[in-house]
Design a protein around this motif. Sequence first.
Motif, short mmCIF file in Angstrom:
data_model
loop_
_atom_site.label_atom_id
_atom_site.label_comp_id
_atom_site.label_asym_id
_atom_site.label_seq_id
_atom_site.Cartn_x
_atom_site.Cartn_y
_atom_site.Cartn_z
N THR A 12 1.01 -0.60 0.51
CA THR A 12 0.51 0.40 -0.13
C THR A 12 1.07 1.23 0.32
OG1 THR A 12 -1.24 -0.84 0.97
CG2 THR A 12 -1.91 1.51 1.49
N VAL A 32 -7.11 3.98 5.95
CA VAL A 32 -8.72 3.36 5.48
C VAL A 32 -8.24 2.09 4.84
CG1 VAL A 32 -10.35 3.43 3.76
CG2 VAL A 32 -9.24 5.77 5.08
N ILE A 33 -7.34 2.21 3.68
CA ILE A 33 -6.61 1.15 3.40
C ILE A 33 -6.38 -0.47 4.29
CG2 ILE A 33 -6.02 -0.86 1.54
CD1 ILE A 33 -5.27 2.24 -0.02
N ALA A 36 -9.01 -1.98 6.77
CA ALA A 36 -9.73 -2.58 5.61
C ALA A 36 -9.23 -3.88 5.46
CB ALA A 36 -10.25 -1.95 4.70
N CYS A 39 -9.95 -5.83 8.62
CA CYS A 39 -11.72 -6.30 9.10
C CYS A 39 -11.86 -6.98 7.98
CB CYS A 39 -12.52 -4.88 8.56
SG CYS A 39 -11.53 -3.62 10.17
N LEU A 40 -10.73 -7.75 7.45
CA LEU A 40 -11.12 -8.56 6.15
C LEU A 40 -10.49 -9.59 7.09
CD1 LEU A 40 -10.70 -7.41 2.94
CD2 LEU A 40 -12.54 -7.71 3.71
N ARG A 43 -12.55 -10.95 9.04
CA ARG A 43 -13.71 -11.57 8.57
C ARG A 43 -13.35 -12.48 8.69
NH1 ARG A 43 -18.50 -8.41 9.46
NH2 ARG A 43 -19.06 -10.14 9.07
#
Length: 197
Positions: A12, A32-33, A36, A39-40, A43
């Motif tokens: 990134t 933000v990336i 995310a 979170c991925l 999850r």
Amino acid sequence: MSCLFPVAIFGTLALSSALEMPFIYRYDAILVILIAVQCLMYRSGLETLDEIKVICVFHLIGLLLEMYKVRMGSWSYPEPGYTKLLGVPLYSGFMYASVASFMCQIWRRLRMDMIGWPGLASAGVLGGAIYLNFFTHHYIPDFRWWLTALVLIVFWKTWIIYRVRSVTYRMPLTLAFFIVGFFIWLTEWLDSMHGIC
């Protein structure tokens, strides 16, 4: 798989330095990336809740260390961003958290154990001295090479036991420290050469 989050971070950083983002500041986009990605990973089951907690602690420690280093003039983050605190973008703590992510992932995936651990007192005092040197070398002489020698002495008899499928291996912990330290140095050197942060 254990390097997934570190690769996401430095990928990134590199990609965002090469792309133009007219609608969002680069530092904010990186944050933000990376949130995310975390979170991925959670999850999808790639990281557990306990691992997320460890990553958050490392992120906070890293952010505080970055604030100190920026304040001392060791480096700076010159680009604008809404998610900067005391001149430090909030994403920067993820660079430290990536080490925690790797350690948690590799420990679980390779079903690691340790033998010959020197004890919490020795390891704790030495770890505290290393962190203290990080702060005090701006005011008093830098003791990192003496501390490196102490790491080799204190952990000389410590071995990591790890498993790949059904085969069990072992490695000196000091060698593991050297390997991880080398890759951290390499990323910092690449950053200084290309200015991706």
